[in-house]
Scaffold this motif. Structure first.
Motif, PDB file in Angstrom:
ATOM      1  N   PRO A   1       0.693   6.207   0.863  1.00 48.27           N
ATOM      2  CA  PRO A   1      -0.743   6.506   0.953  1.00 48.27           C
ATOM      3  C   PRO A   1      -1.541   5.241   1.262  1.00 48.27           C
ATOM      4  N   ARG A   2      -2.788   5.423   1.670  1.00 45.46           N
ATOM      5  CA  ARG A   2      -3.627   4.301   2.087  1.00 45.46           C
ATOM      6  C   ARG A   2      -3.669   3.184   1.057  1.00 45.46           C
ATOM      7  N   GLU A   3      -3.770   3.550  -0.203  1.00 47.17           N
ATOM      8  CA  GLU A   3      -3.894   2.549  -1.273  1.00 47.17           C
ATOM      9  C   GLU A   3      -2.633   1.715  -1.443  1.00 47.17           C
ATOM     10  N   GLN A   4      -1.522   2.195  -0.877  1.00 47.15           N
ATOM     11  CA  GLN A   4      -0.252   1.476  -0.994  1.00 47.15           C
ATOM     12  C   GLN A   4       0.281   1.020   0.365  1.00 47.15           C
ATOM     13  N   ALA A   5      -0.611   0.910   1.345  1.00 50.73           N
ATOM     14  CA  ALA A   5      -0.194   0.507   2.696  1.00 50.73           C
ATOM     15  C   ALA A   5       0.476  -0.869   2.656  1.00 50.73           C
TER      16      ALA A   5
ATOM     17  N   ASN B   1      -5.755  -1.566   7.749  1.00 49.57           N
ATOM     18  CA  ASN B   1      -6.018  -0.422   6.874  1.00 49.57           C
ATOM     19  C   ASN B   1      -7.484  -0.026   7.006  1.00 49.57           C
ATOM     20  N   HIS B   2      -7.860   1.080   6.399  1.00 51.31           N
ATOM     21  CA  HIS B   2      -9.246   1.536   6.483  1.00 51.31           C
ATOM     22  C   HIS B   2      -9.871   1.544   5.088  1.00 51.31           C
TER      23      HIS B   2
ATOM     24  N   VAL C   1       0.732  12.240  10.568  1.00 51.42           N
ATOM     25  CA  VAL C   1      -0.574  11.713  10.176  1.00 51.42           C
ATOM     26  C   VAL C   1      -0.887  11.964   8.703  1.00 51.42           C
ATOM     27  N   ARG C   2       0.006  12.659   8.022  1.00 49.96           N
ATOM     28  CA  ARG C   2      -0.201  12.859   6.582  1.00 49.96           C
ATOM     29  C   ARG C   2      -0.071  11.529   5.843  1.00 49.96           C
ATOM     30  N   ALA C   3      -0.822  11.384   4.771  1.00 51.32           N
ATOM     31  CA  ALA C   3      -0.746  10.153   3.984  1.00 51.32           C
ATOM     32  C   ALA C   3       0.642   9.961   3.386  1.00 51.32           C
ATOM     33  N   ASP C   4       1.275  11.056   2.985  1.00 50.77           N
ATOM     34  CA  ASP C   4       2.631  10.997   2.455  1.00 50.77           C
ATOM     35  C   ASP C   4       3.243  12.381   2.581  1.00 50.77           C
ATOM     36  N   GLU C   5       4.510  12.484   2.202  1.00 47.34           N
ATOM     37  CA  GLU C   5       5.239  13.739   2.392  1.00 47.34           C
ATOM     38  C   GLU C   5       4.709  14.890   1.545  1.00 47.34           C
TER      39      GLU C   5
ATOM     40  N   VAL D   1      -0.840  -4.149  -1.929  1.00 51.95           N
ATOM     41  CA  VAL D   1      -1.549  -3.220  -2.817  1.00 51.95           C
ATOM     42  C   VAL D   1      -2.655  -3.960  -3.577  1.00 51.95           C
ATOM     43  N   GLU D   2      -2.338  -5.158  -4.027  1.00 56.65           N
ATOM     44  CA  GLU D   2      -3.323  -5.968  -4.735  1.00 56.65           C
ATOM     45  C   GLU D   2      -4.473  -6.361  -3.813  1.00 56.65           C
TER      46      GLU D   2
END
Length: 401
Positions: free
Chosen positions: A232-236, A242-243, A158-162, A292-293
């Motif tokens: 991360p969320r901004e780069q889903a 997404n949220h 559940v972490r956004a990234d490593e 991302v855009e």
């Protein structure tokens, strides 16, 4: 059935903390007579949970109210032979015996299946552990934070990234799903007993339920699948699953799996109809390639209105979305109240969380407040056939509290 589908079912809850006792709570919701067996004095250590650092302050023992509602309590010091003898008498008349003692403790206290089953061939013996009944970790203690959440990979995934710190679980987050698995095992065994007349031993554990909860990705790993790096969320990779943060700081999550059909509707609801004909996002493949855009655009859009305003715009649109709920929402959640997710205690206006099962034509009992330590010891002993002198001797020996 006026008093519940399990009216007359006798259950011994000889367990502690959440997962195993909560399975007994669900049985009690449907009318089972549940006797809580706990040590004299402070009782089940779970009673003390709200006093630990970091938990909410309340005049009510909120943890105990949830897990121990409807039950009666007898205080037995099971290290004493006299108390074990009391338990054996109760077991002889019981339908279900629930424990979460590790196998070595059950052996020490004379509470193994092999010890209890001969006392009652219709007994369902239900054991719950952290890591299973076998292997080198069988006697290892565990809570859902480590055996369910951490061991299963969920804490990591559940972490956004490593690079992000692993996420802590909240109290009971794994225990309550495990309780439902445990309940289902018990009820399945009761069904078998109806067909065969015989009881048996059922079990489950935190580790198994954690991996089951993480089953999709666990199965992918078992199949040798190749995983992409976590983003991360901004780069889903998909903007429509997404949220997003709203103007008032609340969050909303989109879950548009039928993207081709729902994309134009979403664009209209967001007030950005020009996105429908924008060549950058013309196809699903285009939207994913430029996720991302697109996320940046959605971030700007969602920040213009509050969560309540977005709900008005999106409700009824056919789009699948959800509110990222906070605890403040729960007491007045109309949908939860209308569907019996939250119900009042007997003779009180205070609400509690109902078990998540409903059976057409069957009423759950109205929740009753939980017992004090040993509150019903005398009552239970009398029903088991002990006279007043015998009860006094048990109390004097310290076997009964």
């Amino acid at each position: 059935m006026e008093k519940g589908i399990f009216e007359g079912l006798k259950v011994l809850d000889c367990a502690s903390f959440i997962a195993a006792p909560a399975a007994a709570t669900v049985l009690s919701d449907f009318g089972a007579d549940v006797i809580k067996i706990e040590p004299p004095g402070s009782g089940d250590p779970y009673r003390n949970l709200p006093n630990l650092p970091g938990y909410p302050h309340s005049e009510h023992n909120f943890a105990w109210m949830l897990e121990a509602r409807n039950k009666k309590s007898i205080a037995l010091d099971l290290s004493k032979a006299e108390a074990q003898a009391v338990l054996y008498r109760l077991v002889a008349e019981a339908d279900v015996f629930i424990t979460n003692f590790p196998p070595n403790v059950r052996e020490k206290l004379g509470l193994t299946y092999d010890k209890l089953a001969p006392l009652n061939d219709r007994l369902i013996y239900a054991s719950f552990t952290g890591y299973g009944e076998k292997g080198e970790e069988a006697n290892k203690p565990g809570f859902d934070s480590n055996a369910y959440w951490a061991r299963s990979g969920l804490m990591d995934l559940v972490r956004a990234d490593e690079e992000t710190t692993p996420a802590r679980s909240v109290a009971g987050m794994g225990d309550h799903p495990c309780a439902m698995a445990f309940y289902s095992a018990i009820v399945t065994a009761l069904y078998r007993r109806e067909r065969t007349g015989k009881g048996g031993h059922v079990s489950t554990n935190l580790m198994a339920n954690g991996v089951w909860a993480n089953g999709v990705l666990a199965q992918a790993k078992l199949c040798g699948a190749k995983f992409s790096r976590r983003r991360p969320r901004e780069q889903a990779l998909n903007a429509v699953t997404n949220h997003y943060k709203c103007k008032d700081g609340r969050w909303i999550i989109l879950s548009l799996l039928n993207e081709e059909r729902q994309w134009p509707t979403l664009a209209r609801c967001l007030g950005r109809e020009e996105l429908i004909t924008d060549e950058r996002f013309a196809t699903k493949a285009d939207r994913h390639a430029r996720s991302v855009e697109l996320i940046r655009i959605f971030d700007e859009v969602f920040a213009t209105k509050t969560l309540a305003e977005w709900r008005k715009l999106l409700d009824g649109s056919g789009l699948v979305f959800g509110v990222v709920g906070i605890l403040d929402d729960i007491p007045n959640d109309r949908q939860m109240l209308d569907n019996g997710v939250l119900v009042p205690f007997e003779n009180d206006t205070m609400l509690t969380v109902s078990s998540p099962i409903w059976i057409d034509g069957e009423k759950k009992v109205q929740p009753r407040k939980p017992p004090g330590v040993g509150e019903h010891s005398t009552e239970i002993l009398r029903k088991a056939g002990y006279d007043e002198a015998a009860i006094e001797n048990l109390r004097a020996s310290g076997a009964v509290g």
